[in-house]
Design a protein around this motif. Structure first.
Motif, PDB file in Angstrom:
ATOM      1  N   LYS A  79      -3.381  62.778   5.317  1.00 19.94           N
ATOM      2  CA  LYS A  79      -3.140  61.866   6.456  1.00 19.94           C
ATOM      3  C   LYS A  79      -4.070  60.647   6.426  1.00 19.94           C
ATOM      4  CE  LYS A  79      -2.069  63.638  10.604  1.00 19.94           C
ATOM      5  NZ  LYS A  79      -2.229  64.490  11.807  1.00 19.94           N
ATOM      6  N   ASP A  86      -2.193  67.228  18.211  1.00 25.44           N
ATOM      7  CA  ASP A  86      -0.900  67.064  17.550  1.00 25.44           C
ATOM      8  C   ASP A  86       0.193  67.100  18.600  1.00 25.44           C
ATOM      9  OD1 ASP A  86      -1.207  66.563  14.860  1.00 25.44           O
ATOM     10  OD2 ASP A  86      -1.790  68.637  14.474  1.00 25.44           O
ATOM     11  N   ILE A 128     -16.333  55.205  18.013  1.00 25.81           N
ATOM     12  CA  ILE A 128     -16.755  55.027  16.614  1.00 25.81           C
ATOM     13  C   ILE A 128     -15.563  54.407  15.921  1.00 25.81           C
ATOM     14  CG2 ILE A 128     -16.017  57.300  15.720  1.00 25.81           C
ATOM     15  CD1 ILE A 128     -18.928  57.268  14.321  1.00 25.81           C
ATOM     16  N   ARG A 129     -15.802  53.672  14.822  1.00 33.94           N
ATOM     17  CA  ARG A 129     -14.667  53.087  14.138  1.00 33.94           C
ATOM     18  C   ARG A 129     -13.684  54.188  13.758  1.00 33.94           C
ATOM     19  NH1 ARG A 129     -18.453  50.024   9.975  1.00 33.94           N
ATOM     20  NH2 ARG A 129     -19.763  51.672  10.793  1.00 33.94           N
ATOM     21  N   SER A 130     -12.424  54.251  14.219  1.00 34.51           N
ATOM     22  CA  SER A 130     -11.800  53.262  15.083  1.00 34.51           C
ATOM     23  C   SER A 130     -11.111  54.011  16.205  1.00 34.51           C
ATOM     24  CB  SER A 130     -10.753  52.455  14.321  1.00 34.51           C
ATOM     25  OG  SER A 130     -11.157  52.228  12.986  1.00 34.51           O
ATOM     26  N   ALA A 133     -10.976  47.542  10.273  1.00 33.72           N
ATOM     27  CA  ALA A 133      -9.589  47.286   9.876  1.00 33.72           C
ATOM     28  C   ALA A 133      -8.626  47.869  10.900  1.00 33.72           C
ATOM     29  CB  ALA A 133      -9.340  47.887   8.510  1.00 33.72           C
ATOM     30  N   LEU A 134      -9.045  48.910  11.625  1.00 37.60           N
ATOM     31  CA  LEU A 134      -8.155  49.575  12.576  1.00 37.60           C
ATOM     32  C   LEU A 134      -8.574  49.297  14.019  1.00 37.60           C
ATOM     33  CD1 LEU A 134      -7.882  52.626  10.350  1.00 37.60           C
ATOM     34  CD2 LEU A 134      -5.925  51.304  11.104  1.00 37.60           C
ATOM     35  N   ILE A 154      -5.845  57.149   6.223  1.00 37.20           N
ATOM     36  CA  ILE A 154      -5.377  55.884   6.784  1.00 37.20           C
ATOM     37  C   ILE A 154      -5.028  54.898   5.675  1.00 37.20           C
ATOM     38  CG2 ILE A 154      -6.062  53.960   8.235  1.00 37.20           C
ATOM     39  CD1 ILE A 154      -8.246  56.071   9.364  1.00 37.20           C
ATOM     40  N   GLY A 202     -18.494  57.606   7.639  1.00 41.42           N
ATOM     41  CA  GLY A 202     -17.670  56.786   8.520  1.00 41.42           C
ATOM     42  C   GLY A 202     -16.689  55.943   7.725  1.00 41.42           C
ATOM     43  N   LEU A 234     -21.300  55.617  19.022  1.00 42.09           N
ATOM     44  CA  LEU A 234     -21.945  56.560  18.086  1.00 42.09           C
ATOM     45  C   LEU A 234     -22.398  55.910  16.781  1.00 42.09           C
ATOM     46  CD1 LEU A 234     -19.555  59.664  18.373  1.00 42.09           C
ATOM     47  CD2 LEU A 234     -21.643  59.206  19.654  1.00 42.09           C
ATOM     48  N   GLN A 252     -24.320  59.044   7.265  1.00 42.50           N
ATOM     49  CA  GLN A 252     -23.398  58.912   8.409  1.00 42.50           C
ATOM     50  C   GLN A 252     -22.475  57.709   8.211  1.00 42.50           C
ATOM     51  OE1 GLN A 252     -25.259  58.798  12.293  1.00 42.50           O
ATOM     52  NE2 GLN A 252     -23.530  57.708  13.165  1.00 42.50           N
ATOM     53  N   HIS A 278     -13.849  58.067   5.782  1.00 38.26           N
ATOM     54  CA  HIS A 278     -12.748  58.669   6.539  1.00 38.26           C
ATOM     55  C   HIS A 278     -11.484  57.818   6.469  1.00 38.26           C
ATOM     56  CE1 HIS A 278     -12.867  56.215  10.255  1.00 38.26           C
ATOM     57  NE2 HIS A 278     -11.830  56.889  10.662  1.00 38.26           N
ATOM     58  N   TYR A 279     -11.661  56.523   6.167  1.00 34.38           N
ATOM     59  CA  TYR A 279     -10.470  55.675   6.009  1.00 34.38           C
ATOM     60  C   TYR A 279      -9.614  56.106   4.819  1.00 34.38           C
ATOM     61  CZ  TYR A 279     -12.412  52.336   9.340  1.00 34.38           C
ATOM     62  OH  TYR A 279     -12.895  51.743  10.468  1.00 34.38           O
TER      63      TYR A 279
END
Ligand SMILES: [Cu+2]
Lengths: 206, 656
Positions: free
Chosen positions: A141, B654, B552-554, B627-628, A143, A59, B577, A55, A62-63
């Motif tokens: 997309k 969207d 959750i981040r972010s 970071a975000l 980050i 997490g 979470l 998990q 996803h960046y």
């Protein structure tokens, strides 16, 4: 040839260790992760070294737009690999028994070893392809988009074997207990071939 | 044969003796006058951990602060009796019930004496108990989460000062009243105090497995002031000792009127006898009204229950329950040595320390050597129970702690010093100044049968000139001493937060391994938890709106909410979470009249928001999580009271 048969049986049975122990292990450590995150790769799926590692890796991933680490049902490999391993182990045991009863020549042991090696290499090849896809087929997309010095988009493929730095993470990829048991097992089948060959040579000399 | 096997053992034993001698020499050398750098001995290198936890009460801050020893670094402030905007404690819907009392919501407290739970007379690192002096309460802090998980109000009590000390198997936590009051409370002239006011000593049982507290019984005492307390140890296990002042029973200008008697008392309470009386039904059930607040870790929610009665034993009517030991000049501290033999009563207006003997006390009781009585409670003869006196040790003795070598350490408020003296011979061995006006002192485990005699720290009331000035108000100061050698040695000054009234300290190895890193999301039973983004929703019920939100981040989910109206009562139920150590998320919305929330991984917390103005209002994460972090935000649209804006929520739609 009796001794060779036993070695062959033991060697083949060691493959079954893959059902209990992971084949491979990838650890990811960074300064802010003093307890590194890790995943263990089993023949039937990927599990975290600690309870929430998968998990937490998802997490972080996803960046950079990486896909989530696949569940067993999301990869055909995890249903086929167990069958191949079980099949090869049973075949090896059968050959060992036949060798023990002096019904076959030790060349069959060598044949088993070669077949296993080919399957193993194919498996590694497949695994590596998956790592490449996982590390480079990223969400457009995402980050964070990092680039290599030559301007090409950075890939995040973990090493197949050994150590690599990916952004702030140190990634180490090594075989795990199941993998080592398999290597020992395969080596034993090779030894079985040598021992069997020597004993049949001795017998024929007599 | 036997001799041969014994020989190597003997040699080994000799070697051990020799080597331990060497060790002793080494440590002596270290703490002696020609010692190595003092800084080195309190320096904990980056990334290294301290050897001890110290739990220092915050006095009027109502909190408990956690420090490391020997570094003096502060790790955490645990809110106990006071609202704490840092985490939302006492502001969030889940924790508001923790501060409920019979006087309603009391958002502040005066936290005094922390004590660590014990097993077989040794600190076990499971819980810290701490008392609230102003609105009498006892709290329990769980040392797996370092959170306050239970608070019980004490009825019939006022100024809960001789508290919260625990017996050697944590059978009871005690809560003795400082002020005597009419029991039950009633409208009466204050000048009629004498003979009419009473003091209640409360015994709270602690359930061995979960630590759940229950006000088991109270002992009704004469209208004295009960200052401090200490349970018996070892041979005196089963007894509890309370120092008293104002045995004159004055009700006005106590500085004069309560200092008239040459001797006040230490009340020795036989709590095993009290248990017998309870079993025999010799108690009176009195109507009462007090709050029992329990925090449930599964629902992350506290509930407050009002209790309606209490069992009371009357000390004046029940023989053998209480005896009074005369002790000179308004004793303050009441401390029992690790063996349980000596009870030290420090007359705060005297220069001497009075030490009573438990054995002599039992002997005097058995031989009925009484010197009168007070309200039917036998008074023992001073000379019959006295073990010894530490003569002219200093001015204004307050509190005593003990090391593992048979020494006592007493603080002297007026002469600002700590004095080390020998139990049994009563000779003064050493004295060291403190800076300034020292109150309590702490030796890790000094309150138990097994103190560790390495460090002692003193907690001072006055700080002036020790640090850079910060205007008229200065934080108080604690001072760490090395007590492993013959002489005490000052190692470190460190500021504390609030009033460092008293502290309890323990080896870190007894606590750190059990410290939780996260709350498991799958164990979260909060009724308004959303355990994944797919479970998030907004539900309207009349003017009440419940938002099931995740973090959750972010991002927040949902991060766009519409259909809220002026006059609504909006509950943000936020579930974090994350399942990763040290990754809380915060939550704050504009114009919030409560506080922000800090939500731990796997936890759900609720903040109520009552929008008063039409508009589109932001909410955001207050904890720099990633970071975000800065992008971790959302909007809530508020329409006019009668508007028909449909209820809508989304995240990641969207919009193009
Ligand atoms: Cu955040």
């Amino acid at each position: 040839m009796k001794k060779a048969g036993i070695i062959m049986i033991v060697g083949s049975l060691l493959l079954l260790g893959l059902f209990k122990f992971p084949l491979w292990n990838i650890m990811l450590g960074a300064p802010q992760y003093p307890d590194p995150l890790g995943m263990n790769i089993y023949v039937d799926g990927i599990r975290g070294v600690s309870e929430f590692d998968i998990q937490n890796l998802d997490g972080l991933n996803h960046y950079i737009g990486m896909k989530k680490i696949p569940k067993p049902e999301e990869m055909w490999e995890f249903s086929v690999f167990p069958k191949v391993v079980l099949g090869m182990s049973l075949l090896g045991v059968l050959l060992g028994i036949l060798g023990f009863m002096k019904k076959i020549s030790p060349k069959y042991f060598l044949g088993w070893f070669v077949l296993m090696a080919v399957l193993g290499i194919l498996g590694m090849y497949d695994f590596n392809n998956w790592l490449i896809d996982y590390g480079s087929n990223l969400d457009p997309k995402a980050i964070i988009k990092a680039y290599n010095p030559d301007g090409s988009p950075m890939a995040y493929k973990p090493p197949l074997l050994g150590h690599k730095q990916l952004l702030n993470f140190h990634v180490t990829s090594l075989p795990h207990t199941g993998g080592y048991l398999m290597f020992v097992g395969m080596t034993l089948t090779l030894i079985a071939y040598w021992v069997g060959k020597k004993s049949t040579q001795m017998q024929s000399k007599r | 044969m036997i001799k041969i096997t014994k020989l190597p053992l003997a040699i080994l034993a000799m070697f051990m003796v020799l080597s331990s001698c060497n060790d002793a020499k080494k440590s002596d050398g270290k703490s002696g006058a020609l010692s190595s750098n003092v800084a080195e001995r309190v320096y904990v290198a980056p990334g290294q951990h301290d050897e001890y936890y110290a739990f220092i009460s915050g006095g009027y801050s109502g909190n408990l602060t956690v420090y490391g020893l020997p570094s003096g670094r502060m790790f955490k402030e645990i809110p106990v009796f006071s609202q704490f905007p840092t985490s939302g404690y006492g502001y969030s819907e889940e924790t508001k019930p923790m501060l409920n009392t019979s006087h309603g919501f009391v958002p502040w407290g005066d936290a005094h004496h922390p004590d660590i739970s014990q097993t077989n007379g040794e600190t076990d690192g499971r819980f810290v108990f701490i008392n609230e002096n102003n609105t009498p309460r006892i709290a329990k802090v769980d040392l797996t989460t370092f959170e306050t998980t239970e608070i019980i109000e004490i009825p019939n009590s006022a100024g809960n000062h001789s508290s919260s000390f625990v017996t050697e198997n944590t059978e009871y936590v005690v809560a003795g009243t400082r002020f005597s009051v009419p029991i039950p409370q009633r409208d009466m002239p204050i000048k009629d105090y004498k003979g009419n006011f009473k003091g209640a000593l409360s015994f709270l049982s602690v359930e061995p497995e979960h630590g759940t507290m229950d006000l088991s019984f109270q002992i009704l005492m004469p209208g004295f002031n009960y200052d401090l307390a200490h349970p018996g140890r070892g041979e005196s296990h089963g007894w509890f000792f309370f120092s008293t002042y104002n045995t004159e029973e004055a009700s006005t200008l106590l500085e004069v009127n309560a200092s008239q008697n040459d001797k006040d008392f230490i009340a020795a309470v036989n709590w095993k006898k009290a248990e017998e009386y309870i079993k025999a039904g010799k108690f009176k059930t009195m109507p009462a009204n007090y709050a029992h607040n329990v925090y449930d870790e599964a629902t992350h929610t506290a509930t407050s229950t009002m209790k309606k009665e209490v069992r009371v034993l009357n000390a004046s009517e029940l023989p053998g329950l209480v005896y009074l030991l005369p002790t000179p000049k308004s004793p303050h501290g009441c401390d029992v040595d690790p063996s349980g033999q000596y009870i030290v009563g420090n007359g705060k207006l005297s220069a001497n320390l009075t030490v009573h003997s438990f054995t002599k006390m039992i002997d005097a009781i058995e031989n009925k050597k009484f010197d009168g009585e007070a309200y039917g409670i036998p008074i023992l003869k001073f000379e019959d129970v006295l073990a010894g006196v530490v003569e002219q040790a200093g001015l204004g003795p307050l509190h005593t702690e003990f090391d593992d070598k048979g020494n006592g350490y007493t603080t002297f408020f007026i002469s600002s010093e700590v004095v080390k003296w020998k139990l049994g011979t009563w000779e003064v061995l050493d004295r060291q100044p403190t800076f300034y006006s020292v109150g309590h002192l702490t030796i890790p485990g000094g309150n138990s049968r097994k103190p560790t005699g390495k460090y002692m720290f003193a907690m001072n009331k006055i700080t002036k000139d020790r640090y850079l000035p910060t205007g008229p108000e200065l934080e108080h100061s604690a001072q760490l001493y090395d007590i492993s050698g013959d002489k005490m040695e000052l190692l470190l000054d460190f500021p504390t937060h609030g009033e460092p009234h008293y502290a309890a300290a323990i080896l870190a190895s007894k606590v750190a391994p059990n410290s939780k890193k996260i709350y498991k999301l799958e164990d979260n039973e909060h009724p308004f938890a959303a355990k994944s983004d797919s479970e998030t929703k907004v539900v309207r019920d009349g003017n009440t709106v419940h938002i099931y939100m995740t973090t959750i981040r972010s991002h927040f989910s949902p991060d766009n909410i519409e259909g809220i109206k002026v006059g609504d009562k909006v509950y943000f139920h936020v579930t974090n979470l994350e399942q990763d150590f040290d990754v809380p998320h915060g939550f704050a919305v504009i114009g919030q009249n409560t506080s922000e929330l800090l939500i731990m991984p796997g936890q759900t917390k609720t903040s109520v928001w009552e929008p008063k103005q039409v508009g589109v209002w932001p909410f955001y994460c207050t904890d720099f999580c990633s970071a975000l972090h800065q992008e971790m935000q959302g909007y809530i649209r508020v329409s006019a009271a009668g508007a028909d804006t449909p209820l809508k929520w989304s995240m990641g739609e969207d919009i193009e």
